[in-house]
Design a protein around this motif. Structure first.
Motif, PDB file in Angstrom:
ATOM      1  N   UNK A   1     -22.490   5.609 -16.164  1.00 15.34           N
ATOM      2  CA  UNK A   1     -22.743   4.856 -17.320  1.00 15.34           C
ATOM      3  C   UNK A   1     -21.321   4.328 -17.596  1.00 15.34           C
ATOM      4  N   UNK A   2     -20.824   4.563 -18.710  1.00 16.68           N
ATOM      5  CA  UNK A   2     -19.646   4.049 -19.348  1.00 16.68           C
ATOM      6  C   UNK A   2     -18.402   4.876 -18.972  1.00 16.68           C
ATOM      7  N   UNK A   3     -18.830   6.192 -18.398  1.00 14.03           N
ATOM      8  CA  UNK A   3     -17.758   7.214 -18.395  1.00 14.03           C
ATOM      9  C   UNK A   3     -17.271   7.425 -17.071  1.00 14.03           C
ATOM     10  N   UNK A   4     -15.779   7.709 -16.858  1.00 14.78           N
ATOM     11  CA  UNK A   4     -15.049   8.076 -15.809  1.00 14.78           C
ATOM     12  C   UNK A   4     -14.820   9.470 -15.882  1.00 14.78           C
ATOM     13  N   UNK A   5     -14.971  10.295 -14.676  1.00 13.57           N
ATOM     14  CA  UNK A   5     -14.588  11.764 -14.800  1.00 13.57           C
ATOM     15  C   UNK A   5     -13.868  12.103 -13.819  1.00 13.57           C
ATOM     16  N   UNK A   6     -12.482  12.733 -14.275  1.00 16.04           N
ATOM     17  CA  UNK A   6     -11.522  13.225 -13.258  1.00 16.04           C
ATOM     18  C   UNK A   6     -12.014  14.673 -12.744  1.00 16.04           C
ATOM     19  N   UNK A   7     -11.081  15.085 -11.735  1.00 20.03           N
ATOM     20  CA  UNK A   7     -11.246  16.459 -11.096  1.00 20.03           C
ATOM     21  C   UNK A   7     -11.240  17.560 -12.041  1.00 20.03           C
ATOM     22  N   UNK A   8     -10.736  17.471 -13.102  1.00 19.56           N
ATOM     23  CA  UNK A   8     -10.600  18.398 -14.270  1.00 19.56           C
ATOM     24  C   UNK A   8     -11.800  18.587 -15.059  1.00 19.56           C
TER      25      UNK A   8
ATOM     26  N   UNK B   1       1.909   6.329  -9.432  1.00 20.13           N
ATOM     27  CA  UNK B   1       1.440   7.498  -9.273  1.00 20.13           C
ATOM     28  C   UNK B   1      -0.259   7.291  -9.612  1.00 20.13           C
ATOM     29  N   UNK B   2      -0.969   6.805  -8.754  1.00 23.63           N
ATOM     30  CA  UNK B   2      -2.388   6.557  -9.186  1.00 23.63           C
ATOM     31  C   UNK B   2      -3.284   7.746  -9.424  1.00 23.63           C
ATOM     32  N   UNK B   3      -4.136   7.438 -10.379  1.00 21.64           N
ATOM     33  CA  UNK B   3      -5.067   8.439 -10.893  1.00 21.64           C
ATOM     34  C   UNK B   3      -6.226   8.587  -9.795  1.00 21.64           C
ATOM     35  N   UNK B   4      -6.583   9.629  -9.576  1.00 23.56           N
ATOM     36  CA  UNK B   4      -7.865   9.607  -8.635  1.00 23.56           C
ATOM     37  C   UNK B   4      -8.786  10.394  -9.238  1.00 23.56           C
ATOM     38  N   UNK B   5     -10.074   9.380  -9.290  1.00 22.34           N
ATOM     39  CA  UNK B   5     -11.144   9.710 -10.056  1.00 22.34           C
ATOM     40  C   UNK B   5     -12.397  10.510  -9.142  1.00 22.34           C
ATOM     41  N   UNK B   6     -13.069  11.413  -9.804  1.00 21.64           N
ATOM     42  CA  UNK B   6     -13.869  12.196  -9.297  1.00 21.64           C
ATOM     43  C   UNK B   6     -15.392  11.409  -9.255  1.00 21.64           C
ATOM     44  N   UNK B   7     -15.916  10.911 -10.105  1.00 18.83           N
ATOM     45  CA  UNK B   7     -16.804  10.296 -10.374  1.00 18.83           C
ATOM     46  C   UNK B   7     -17.059   9.550 -11.588  1.00 18.83           C
ATOM     47  N   UNK B   8     -18.007   8.707 -11.516  1.00 21.91           N
ATOM     48  CA  UNK B   8     -18.454   7.831 -12.885  1.00 21.91           C
ATOM     49  C   UNK B   8     -19.888   7.845 -13.199  1.00 21.91           C
TER      50      UNK B   8
END
Length: 438
Positions: free
Chosen positions: A38-45, A29-36
């Motif tokens: 620097x060293x940080x990943x952001x999800x859609x929430x 159940x792959x995680x879907x990322x919204x943006x990134x």
């Protein structure tokens, strides 16, 4: 609501149409990322997570690095695709820069689409250069998922694949924590591992062996550092028998260990005959890999054509961010900082944690490349993963190990937060595993 709809659409299309590598398709159940950034990943929430593994240990210079992004944009407005038989000014600049930065006597670079391609072509070049067919590599190694690269891989991921290259053979490299030689010290482990390799060379026929391929620091198979003197000992055996030494730096090159290339830790006089690279060369901003070679290997193909090539060898949009990345590495701030923080911040924290946590079996690493190995089962490791996510860290976990390999641009504060999360996750592993025992 729009963001959630975009996330759902991406997820649904993924599950309906994307075939994932290394996966049982019905069980993921792959995680879907919204943006990134620097060293940080952001999800859609809008939740933020520190990228503990630099994706697949490739985002060395972080996400959306403005200098790398600008390099791609500038190149896209000028030249986006060119037959590799033609000259390409950016490709030429990157080749010259790598040769000038790599320690040792090198002359040329052959560009590939990634690390596995680089391994494939290094093996082919070694065989053509030496006129020999056999290739040796270590157990506990990973070299790629294509034909010969998969056979070269020494760990379980090669099992079950068709044998596409029967002239590849494996040996045990040193690893004191799981010694194959009943050693009690690093010195014993090194000496016995070299004697074992010498025996393998003799029984496989030294005059039939084209190359030995080694990761100077083992990557995805466990983050394993060779004992002092081992790489030099292998080099001596290669010199004695006319065998090429190929350093697989795909994962550990370009600053990951606190040196430009990890083989540099073996000392000023050590150099391989070929270096395979990828990932960190352009921080993973576009698919790119390659081989750095000596003049003698290049000259093998001076008047006789090399029977190999790729449509996208040195693709303009891939080498453009590599040129920017090499300029950043050459400025001399990032790589020494990685070495310093690895020794002064990461290692002391992990060593102290190992003394306090009875579930930790071993801590090992260098620079921004560390493993914390546990005596724990899958349930306990899942508890650790959950704790990481609760604390805003997206973990990199392989079997019973935490792999700690954040972007080299990770700030001091982010590193402290990451190490705090490692400590909390390790405690969750310990408590869960102890609870299962009692």
């Amino acid at each position: 609501m729009q963001a959630k709809e975009e996330e759902k659409r991406a997820f649904d299309n993924d599950r309906a149409h994307v075939f994932h590598s290394w996966s049982a398709q019905d069980k993921i159940s792959p995680k879907v990322w919204a943006a990134a950034e620097g060293s940080t990943l952001y999800d859609f929430d809008g939740n933020a997570f520190i990228d503990m593994g630099s994706q697949l240990v490739s985002a060395n210079l972080g996400h959306n690095n403005p200098r790398l992004v600008e390099a791609i944009q500038r190149q896209a407005a000028r030249l986006t695709n060119i037959n590799p038989a033609f000259g390409n000014d950016v490709r030429s600049d990157v080749a010259a820069k790598i040769v000038s930065m790599a320690r040792g006597e090198f002359s040329h670079v052959f560009f590939t689409n990634g690390g596995a391609d680089a391994i494939e072509h290094s093996i082919r070049m070694a065989r053509l250069h030496t006129g020999r067919n056999k290739i040796l590599s270590a157990y506990r190694s990973y070299h790629g998922a294509t034909g010969s690269a998969m056979m070269l891989t020494g760990e379980h991921r090669r099992l079950g694949n068709p044998t596409t290259d029967p002239d590849i053979y494996h040996f045990w490299a040193p690893f004191l924590h799981h010694s194959s030689f009943f050693a009690t010290t690093q010195e014993e482990e090194c000496e016995r591992a070299l004697k074992h390799l010498e025996d393998v060379i003799a029984f496989e026929g030294a005059g039939m062996i084209a190359a030995i391929v080694l990761e100077p620091v083992v990557g995805s198979s466990g983050i394993i550092l060779p004992p002092a003197g081992y790489l030099n000992g292998v080099r001596e055996l290669c010199n004695k028998h006319g065998i090429l030494f190929i350093a697989d730096e795909v994962m550990v090159g370009f600053g990951r260990t606190g040196k430009l290339f990890a083989y540099e830790h073996a000392g000023d006089d050590f150099q391989p005959d070929m270096i395979t690279f990828a990932k960190g060369v352009n921080a993973g901003y576009a698919p790119l890999g390659g081989i750095v070679m000596t003049q003698s290997i290049r000259d093998t193909f001076g008047s006789e054509a090399y029977s190999g090539g790729l449509t996208y060898s040195g693709h303009p949009l891939a080498v453009a961010p590599a040129k920017a990345a090499l300029e950043i590495y050459a400025e001399g701030e990032i790589i020494p900082r990685v070495a310093r923080l690895g020794a002064e911040l990461i290692e002391p924290r992990l060593r102290e944690l190992a003394e306090e946590n009875v579930a930790i079996a071993d801590v090992r690493g260098i620079g921004f490349f560390w493993a914390v190995e546990f005596n724990a089962d899958a349930t306990a490791m899942a508890a650790g993963a959950a704790e990481f996510k609760e604390r805003g860290v997206w973990p990199m976990i392989s079997g019973n190990r935490f792999h700690i390999a954040p972007p080299l641009t990770t700030t001091d504060d982010e590193l402290v937060a990451l190490l705090d999360a490692v400590e909390a996750a390790a405690q969750a592993v310990e408590l869960t595993f102890a609870g299962a025992l009692f």
